[in-house]
Design a protein around this motif. Structure first.
Motif, mmCIF file in Angstrom:
data_model
loop_
_atom_site.group_PDB
_atom_site.id
_atom_site.type_symbol
_atom_site.label_atom_id
_atom_site.label_comp_id
_atom_site.label_asym_id
_atom_site.label_seq_id
_atom_site.Cartn_x
_atom_site.Cartn_y
_atom_site.Cartn_z
ATOM 1 N N THR A 89 0.830 -1.211 0.000
ATOM 2 C CA THR A 89 0.000 0.000 0.000
ATOM 3 C C THR A 89 0.860 1.255 0.000
ATOM 4 O O THR A 89 1.804 1.383 0.778
ATOM 5 C CB THR A 89 -0.921 0.031 1.234
ATOM 6 N N ASP A 90 0.543 2.157 -0.896
ATOM 7 C CA ASP A 90 1.191 3.466 -0.939
ATOM 8 C C ASP A 90 0.314 4.430 -0.113
ATOM 9 O O ASP A 90 -0.732 4.888 -0.578
ATOM 10 C CB ASP A 90 1.318 3.954 -2.384
ATOM 11 N N GLY A 91 0.776 4.740 1.110
ATOM 12 C CA GLY A 91 -0.036 5.542 2.013
ATOM 13 C C GLY A 91 -0.317 6.938 1.501
ATOM 14 O O GLY A 91 -1.447 7.441 1.597
ATOM 15 N N LYS A 92 0.708 7.589 0.929
ATOM 16 C CA LYS A 92 0.516 8.949 0.427
ATOM 17 C C LYS A 92 -0.492 8.981 -0.713
ATOM 18 O O LYS A 92 -1.332 9.883 -0.799
ATOM 19 C CB LYS A 92 1.855 9.517 -0.041
ATOM 20 N N ARG A 93 -0.428 7.992 -1.574
ATOM 21 C CA ARG A 93 -1.365 7.908 -2.697
ATOM 22 C C ARG A 93 -2.795 7.684 -2.196
ATOM 23 O O ARG A 93 -3.749 8.249 -2.737
ATOM 24 C CB ARG A 93 -0.939 6.781 -3.631
ATOM 25 N N ALA A 94 -2.917 6.859 -1.155
ATOM 26 C CA ALA A 94 -4.242 6.579 -0.598
ATOM 27 C C ALA A 94 -4.883 7.846 -0.025
ATOM 28 O O ALA A 94 -6.095 8.056 -0.151
ATOM 29 C CB ALA A 94 -4.140 5.504 0.486
ATOM 30 N N VAL A 95 -4.058 8.704 0.567
ATOM 31 C CA VAL A 95 -4.587 9.977 1.095
ATOM 32 C C VAL A 95 -4.971 10.902 -0.044
ATOM 33 O O VAL A 95 -6.022 11.565 0.004
ATOM 34 C CB VAL A 95 -3.547 10.642 2.018
ATOM 35 N N LYS A 96 -4.140 10.975 -1.095
ATOM 36 C CA LYS A 96 -4.454 11.822 -2.249
ATOM 37 C C LYS A 96 -5.754 11.399 -2.922
ATOM 38 O O LYS A 96 -6.501 12.234 -3.432
ATOM 39 C CB LYS A 96 -3.298 11.765 -3.259
ATOM 40 N N GLN A 97 -6.034 10.107 -2.925
ATOM 41 C CA GLN A 97 -7.267 9.599 -3.523
ATOM 42 C C GLN A 97 -8.454 9.688 -2.571
ATOM 43 O O GLN A 97 -9.542 9.211 -2.880
ATOM 44 C CB GLN A 97 -7.052 8.147 -3.968
ATOM 45 N N ASN A 98 -8.229 10.322 -1.427
ATOM 46 C CA ASN A 98 -9.283 10.577 -0.436
ATOM 47 C C ASN A 98 -9.839 9.303 0.191
ATOM 48 O O ASN A 98 -10.993 9.276 0.646
ATOM 49 C CB ASN A 98 -10.429 11.388 -1.068
#
Length: 372
Positions: A89-98
């Motif tokens: 899991t890419d945590g930063k990407r998950a946050v960017k995708q809301n």
């Protein structure tokens, strides 16, 4: 004595007019119930954040893991839920995708925090809690190195209540039903202009003006009696609406009923004088009724009778300030919720001043006219 008799006669005639009474009583009460119930959420003073989701990865030694897990359990009680990310899991990407409100990386070097710009309030709350947690952990770690026996004392003295919330205006604002009780009462007071526009003109329509003119009564006595009767019946309707909202809807009218009633009385006086004065300015019945309704609807709309207008600017602010409902409701709010009795003086002065202008217009036109 003739003035009182004419006023009583006008009062009785309006009481027998069922259609007018229904409009003056049922209309504001029904609107008060509908708008006060339907728009109650817009007056909710409590901000509900809801569930906050945080993604985290943990790459640290075992000494920090246990306190951090304890922190996660405590945060869960505040509806802040931490989910451990998988290796892929890419945590930063998950946050960017809301998908999450924030992402936290826990390592031996410290905690890296990444908050969502879309959910900045939730992210700020998590960041604040993490800052408080790390500060407390660092303090206990340093104490443990120097004086291990003092660790329990430090734990006992550090409280989790880092922020105490207090409002400068706690419970000093009207709820939805309180607001619409004021809005509908002031609006229906202004609607007194409708019946007032027919105080004298109505006698001519009913062909009773000639009988009054030849009666052994002074013209000015007829004029004053009609005004007193019009003010009296409309003011009684206002008091009934006010009382119904107080006992049926539990609307808050404050602890200064005398000043509240005085303010409403001057608003009725303004409306009656406006309607009567306009009946002499506008020559035709249709034109007079049209202008009265347009002015009243604009005053109600911009005065916040149907929905609250906050932070108005430019042209909207100008129109809002020109509405008698605005200055009457603002004064009522300060009287009821701030116990500021002096706030009524500007509104009362404006009401009486404008009422006298329209009343003088009506008196001059009435004196020049033959008959009524």
């Amino acid at each position: 004595m003739n003035i009182i008799n004419i006023a009583l006669n006008e009062f009785k005639r309006n009481i027998r007019d069922i259609r007018t009474l229904v409009f003056m009583l049922a209309f504001p009460i029904v609107l008060m119930l509908i708008l006060g119930t339907a728009l109650s959420s817009t007056f909710d003073k409590n901000i509900k954040i809801g569930k906050i989701n945080v993604l985290y990865t943990e790459k640290n030694d075992s000494s920090f893991s246990a306190p951090f897990q304890s922190f996660i359990e405590e945060a869960k009680k505040q509806d802040i839920h931490f989910s451990k990310a998988s290796e892929r899991t890419d945590g930063k990407r998950a946050v960017k995708q809301n998908h999450y409100d924030a992402y936290v990386e826990v390592t031996d070097k410290g905690i890296q925090f990444y908050g969502s710009e879309r959910n900045s309030i939730q992210a700020s709350m998590v960041e604040g809690m993490l800052t408080a947690f790390t500060d407390k952990y660092n303090l206990i770690t340093e104490v443990a190195k120097e004086k291990p026996e003092q660790v329990q004392a430090v734990l006992a003295s550090t409280s989790s209540d880092f922020v105490k919330e207090a409002s400068l205006n706690a419970d000093k604002a009207p709820g939805s039903m309180d607001y619409y009780a004021m809005a509908m009462t002031t609006m229906i007071a202004l609607y007194s202009a409708i019946s007032a526009s027919s105080l004298i003109r109505g006698e001519r329509r009913r062909n009773t003006a000639i009988r009054l003119a030849i009666a052994p009564i002074n013209k000015m006595e007829i004029f004053l009696g009609k005004i007193l009767g019009g003010i009296g019946i409309n003011f009684v309707c206002i008091l009934l609406v006010m009382a119904f909202s107080r006992f049926a809807f539990r609307a808050n009218w404050g602890s200064h009923p005398g000043m509240v009633v005085l303010l409403l009385f001057t608003l009725v006086f303004l409306a009656v004088s406006f309607g009567l004065g306009l009946s002499y300015i506008i020559k035709t019945d249709q034109g007079m009724q049209t202008i009265v309704m347009i002015v009243l609807q604009l005053a109600a709309f911009f005065g916040g009778a149907y929905f609250r207008i906050d932070n108005a600017d430019g042209f909207l602010k100008l129109m809002t300030n020109l509405s008698p409902l605005t200055w009457a409701r603002d004064a009522l709010t300060k009287i009821i919720y701030n116990n500021d009795l002096m706030a009524a003086l500007p509104s009362i002065s404006l009401n009486i001043g404008i009422a006298i202008i329209f009343l003088l217009i009506a008196i001059v036109a009435f004196r020049k006219r033959e008959g009524l």
